[in-house]
Motif scaffolding. Structure first.
Motif, PDB file in Angstrom:
ATOM      1  N   THR A  83       0.840  -1.189   0.000  1.00  0.00           N
ATOM      2  CA  THR A  83       0.000   0.000   0.000  1.00  0.00           C
ATOM      3  C   THR A  83       0.881   1.246   0.000  1.00  0.00           C
ATOM      4  O   THR A  83       2.079   1.177   0.260  1.00  0.00           O
ATOM      5  CB  THR A  83      -0.914   0.027   1.233  1.00  0.00           C
ATOM      6  OG1 THR A  83      -0.104   0.158   2.422  1.00  0.00           O
ATOM      7  CG2 THR A  83      -1.732  -1.244   1.351  1.00  0.00           C
ATOM      8  N   ALA A 103       1.547  -4.692   4.938  1.00  0.00           N
ATOM      9  CA  ALA A 103       0.164  -4.262   4.673  1.00  0.00           C
ATOM     10  C   ALA A 103      -0.205  -4.569   3.236  1.00  0.00           C
ATOM     11  O   ALA A 103       0.651  -4.689   2.358  1.00  0.00           O
ATOM     12  CB  ALA A 103       0.006  -2.769   4.960  1.00  0.00           C
ATOM     13  N   ASN A 125      -2.188  -7.113   0.547  1.00  0.00           N
ATOM     14  CA  ASN A 125      -2.622  -8.498   0.420  1.00  0.00           C
ATOM     15  C   ASN A 125      -1.556  -9.327  -0.294  1.00  0.00           C
ATOM     16  O   ASN A 125      -0.731  -8.806  -1.039  1.00  0.00           O
ATOM     17  CB  ASN A 125      -3.957  -8.588  -0.325  1.00  0.00           C
ATOM     18  CG  ASN A 125      -3.931  -7.870  -1.654  1.00  0.00           C
ATOM     19  OD1 ASN A 125      -3.200  -8.234  -2.554  1.00  0.00           O
ATOM     20  ND2 ASN A 125      -4.735  -6.821  -1.784  1.00  0.00           N
ATOM     21  N   SER A 183      -3.768 -11.126   5.734  1.00  0.00           N
ATOM     22  CA  SER A 183      -3.570  -9.877   5.005  1.00  0.00           C
ATOM     23  C   SER A 183      -4.939  -9.247   4.816  1.00  0.00           C
ATOM     24  O   SER A 183      -5.929  -9.720   5.387  1.00  0.00           O
ATOM     25  CB  SER A 183      -2.866 -10.134   3.669  1.00  0.00           C
ATOM     26  OG  SER A 183      -3.650 -10.953   2.830  1.00  0.00           O
ATOM     27  N   SER A 184      -5.029  -8.198   4.007  1.00  0.00           N
ATOM     28  CA  SER A 184      -6.279  -7.445   3.970  1.00  0.00           C
ATOM     29  C   SER A 184      -7.449  -8.248   3.424  1.00  0.00           C
ATOM     30  O   SER A 184      -8.583  -8.039   3.816  1.00  0.00           O
ATOM     31  CB  SER A 184      -6.087  -6.163   3.160  1.00  0.00           C
ATOM     32  OG  SER A 184      -5.711  -6.483   1.837  1.00  0.00           O
ATOM     33  N   THR A 243     -10.849  -8.298  14.104  1.00  0.00           N
ATOM     34  CA  THR A 243     -10.463  -7.606  12.877  1.00  0.00           C
ATOM     35  C   THR A 243      -9.571  -8.540  12.084  1.00  0.00           C
ATOM     36  O   THR A 243      -8.536  -8.997  12.588  1.00  0.00           O
ATOM     37  CB  THR A 243      -9.716  -6.299  13.192  1.00  0.00           C
ATOM     38  OG1 THR A 243     -10.555  -5.458  13.989  1.00  0.00           O
ATOM     39  CG2 THR A 243      -9.336  -5.570  11.893  1.00  0.00           C
ATOM     40  N   ASN A 277      -7.236  -8.682   9.782  1.00  0.00           N
ATOM     41  CA  ASN A 277      -5.789  -8.598   9.611  1.00  0.00           C
ATOM     42  C   ASN A 277      -5.093  -7.964  10.807  1.00  0.00           C
ATOM     43  O   ASN A 277      -3.991  -7.446  10.694  1.00  0.00           O
ATOM     44  CB  ASN A 277      -5.448  -7.809   8.343  1.00  0.00           C
ATOM     45  CG  ASN A 277      -5.965  -6.374   8.395  1.00  0.00           C
ATOM     46  OD1 ASN A 277      -6.834  -6.063   9.190  1.00  0.00           O
ATOM     47  ND2 ASN A 277      -5.446  -5.524   7.535  1.00  0.00           N
TER      48      ASN A 277
END
Length: 703
Positions: free
Chosen positions: A181, A278, A280, A305-306, A650, A652
């Motif tokens: 990201t 961060a 995926n 991951s995301s 949550t 990730n």
């Protein structure tokens, strides 16, 4: 810097050279191209001899290597046990059948090392053909992370390239970029242990062979063919590599025609010395390629991951058929497979996805990206989901789901006019979809599910004699020629089983040790609590909390008994949920001591001790629930941990997977008949292998 030389030695002129004297008296030479000399150059960066590239006077710096243009048949050999620091930059090309070879010389098992020391690459091969690199260690550590690689092969000119072989390297501790990201996101796709890059106008490579490499602790990922050149790469083979603790994708194949990716192992992706940050990533996947095939691979224990973190992914711009067959995956945070052909800006061709004869252990999420009408054939897979609901999120158009085993406590399946089912088996509490009018609803009688740690130990998913899955499937012309283990699958006529095993049934297993019988994931790391399976809700002991109480890999003493605490690799099966397993156990003493606990209340069962003289004795074993600190009669507390793990709230964020509830490990014992020698033990049968109510044993010792 001096200009590169063609050779360090002198070459004789070829016969037929013409020498002419021009009008000005100068001599003009007409010289044909130099004939390859097949020269071997030696490199020992610890040498103090005058560097000449010979065995007795080897080069002693990479600058000497980098200043030389190599040709067909040349070899550059680095001395075993020595290290050269800096970046290797290759020049010149070999020829078909006569590559430039970079390797090692000398005795001993220690590798020759090229340490990039934070350079962009430890080894850089740009616009070259016919190079073979083998039998070296490439490392590239740094205190800061950036776009960085172990070995980088790159094509930038329009000319086609050929013949790149990367074989038997160890590539480790590469401080590549881990954040997909933000401003520097492109660095992630250009960072890996082994990477092949291309500009969009560059010529492709015909013949990429990446085999037998050990890649670990590499930021950004393990092995990547990243970006598509002007045409597809061809003859791409990635086989028998190990990618361990890479901080991102395991193996990515971009821009290739009919690439074959097989017999590779990826484990603990997202972790390691340079972990994922961060965005995926996924285990092994193709993108912008034609007819890719992934087979006989394994992906285990990937971090969250995301969105992705699946073992397999069929990504954007695939043409033809995307095939995943004969693979094994286990306990990846994102699950089994992601269909993501519409996830990129490269376009969606709605290529067919064929997913057949795979084994999935606690990888229970089959996810779908944005809406797609890609045809999917989902045949003869075996899913065992001990602690997770099974989610089969597949398109509702052009989807065929036949001959699969779905073993889980619950699950969801697609429905719609375009989804067809046939002869799938559902067990464990899972509800068969109403559209599957030929569903089999019975125990598949898998040999010993839940205990696989790698593809070589997946025999627990074979069918035992008397299984209702034997000869109960639907023969289809698209099943392929073999099953997961190599048994023949008939093209037409004959019979086919349900699940990944098309054999005739095997006998029940007798285990050689408690560790071999492990069938449950009861311990997870604080950084990856997602993969816990001590209960159906995905709870587990914390490895760090247990370690704080003295329970770490190796000998552990509790209650005066020294146990083998076998939990070395957290996230693999680490305890036996007792279902009547017979386990070889040899020795004499007064008792069999055990470490364990109950789940969903106090658990009690009756088992058998088998003695060498052929006699037996029965016993009763009880453990209190792991959420209480009060032991049942005849047992004691071994450890009370300060917290345990739950499913992260949550996805990730592993910190949301911590629960402050104390949990307990107990110690119990079984009396041995005086004067007898134990040969084996049959554990109590307290429920099935799913992570519901049951009695768990982590360690066992005759004392």
């Amino acid at each position: 810097m001096r200009a590169p030389t063609r050779k360090a030695g002198i070459r004789k002129l070829a016969l037929g050279t013409v020498i002419a004297v021009g009008a000005g008296g100068a001599i003009a030479l007409s010289i044909p191209p130099a004939v390859a000399a097949d020269t071997t150059y030696y490199v020992d960066c610890s040498s103090t001899a005058t560097p000449q590239g010979t065995l007795t006077n080897p080069w002693n710096a990479l600058s000497q290597v980098n200043a030389t243009i190599f040709g067909p048949g040349d070899q550059v050999l680095f001395k075993r046990g020595t290290t050269c620091t800096g970046q290797f930059v290759g020049q010149g090309s070999g020829a078909s059948g006569s590559p430039v070879t970079v390797g090692a010389y000398g005795t001993g098992t220690a590798r020759a090392v090229i340490n990039g020391a934070g350079a962009a690459n430890a080894m850089y091969l740009k616009d070259l053909s016919h190079w073979t690199v083998k039998d070296l260690r490439l490392t590239n550590p740094s205190a800061t992370r950036a776009e960085r690689n172990g070995i980088r092969v790159e094509t930038t000119t329009t000319a086609a390239k050929a013949g790149i072989v990367i074989d038997g390297l160890e590539v480790d501790n590469v401080a590549g970029w881990g954040d997909k990201t933000g401003t520097n996101a492109p660095w992630f796709s250009r960072s890996a242990g082994i990477i092949v890059l291309a500009s969009s106008t560059a010529g492709p490579v015909n013949g990429l062979r990446i085999v037998n490499n050990n890649v670990h602790d590499t930021g950004g990922g393990g092995i990547k063919i990243s970006t598509k050149p002007s045409a597809y790469h061809t003859n791409v083979y990635i086989g028998s590599n190990r990618v361990i603790s890479a901080g991102g994708d395991g193996i990515v194949v971009h821009g290739s025609d009919a690439p074959l990716v097989e017999k590779n192992r990826a484990d603990n992706l997202g972790g390691g010395a340079y972990p994922f940050v961060a965005g995926n990533f996924a285990g092994m996947w193709p993108i912008n390629s034609k007819n890719p095939v992934f087979q006989f691979n394994e992906v285990t224990r990937s971090y969250p991951s995301s969105f992705d973190s699946t073992a397999w992914d069929c990504d954007g711009a695939i043409v033809g058929t995307c095939t995943f067959q004969y693979n094994y995956s286990s306990n990846n945070a994102g699950g089994f497979h992601l269909g993501c052909q519409a996830c990129t800006n490269l376009g969606n061709n709605n290529a067919k996805e064929v997913i057949r004869f795979n084994v999935s252990q606690d990888d229970c999420r089959v996810a779908q990206g944005p809406s797609t009408t890609a045809p999917i054939e989902f045949y003869n897979n075996t899913f065992f989901c001990s602690s997770k609901p099974l989610t089969l999120d597949l398109p509702t158009a052009n989807t065929k789901i036949y001959n699969n085993i779905f073993y889980a406590a619950s699950g969801t399946f697609p429905s719609g006019a375009g989804v067809t089912y046939g002869t799938n088996l559902y067990y464990g509490g899972i509800t068969a979809p109403t559209a599957d009018t030929t569903a089999v609803k019975a125990d598949p009688k898998l040999n010993y599910p839940g205990g696989a740690v790698e593809i070589a130990s997946v025999g627990g998913y074979k069918l035992t004699t008397g299984s209702p899955a034997l000869n109960a499937g639907t023969p289809l012309s698209t099943l392929g020629a073999r099953d997961f283990w190599g048994a023949t699958v008939p093209k037409a006529g004959g019979t086919v089983n349900i699940g990944a095993d098309n054999g005739s049934g095997v006998s029940a297993k007798t285990f050689s040790s408690l560790k071999e019988a492990f069938n449950n994931h009861g311990i997870t790391r604080d950084a990856n609590p997602q993969i816990g399976g001590y209960s159906l809700s995905g709870r587990s002991f914390s490895a760090e909390a247990l370690a704080a109480k003295g329970f770490t890999y190796g000998p552990v003493t509790s209650g005066g008994v020294t146990f083998d605490w076998a939990q070395q690799y957290i996230g693999f099966p680490d305890n036996v949920k007792a279902t009547g397993q017979k386990i070889t156990l040899s020795g004499s003493g007064t008792k069999v001591a055990l470490l364990g606990s109950g789940a969903y209340g106090t658990q009690t069962g009756t088992g058998t001790l088998h003695y060498t003289d052929g006699t037996t004795s029965t016993y009763t074993l009880s453990f209190a629930d792991w959420w209480t600190s009060t032991p049942v009669a005849g047992t004691t507390v071994a450890a009370i941990t300060d917290y345990h793990h739950k499913k992260p709230t949550t996805y990730n964020n592993p910190t949301t997977g911590r629960d402050e509830q104390d949990v307990t490990l107990f110690q119990g014992s079984i009396p041995i008949t005086a004067g007898k020698t134990v040969a084996a033990i049959t554990l109590p049968n307290v429920g099935g292998p799913l992570a519901n109510a049951g009695l768990h044993v982590f360690a066992m010792k005759i004392a």
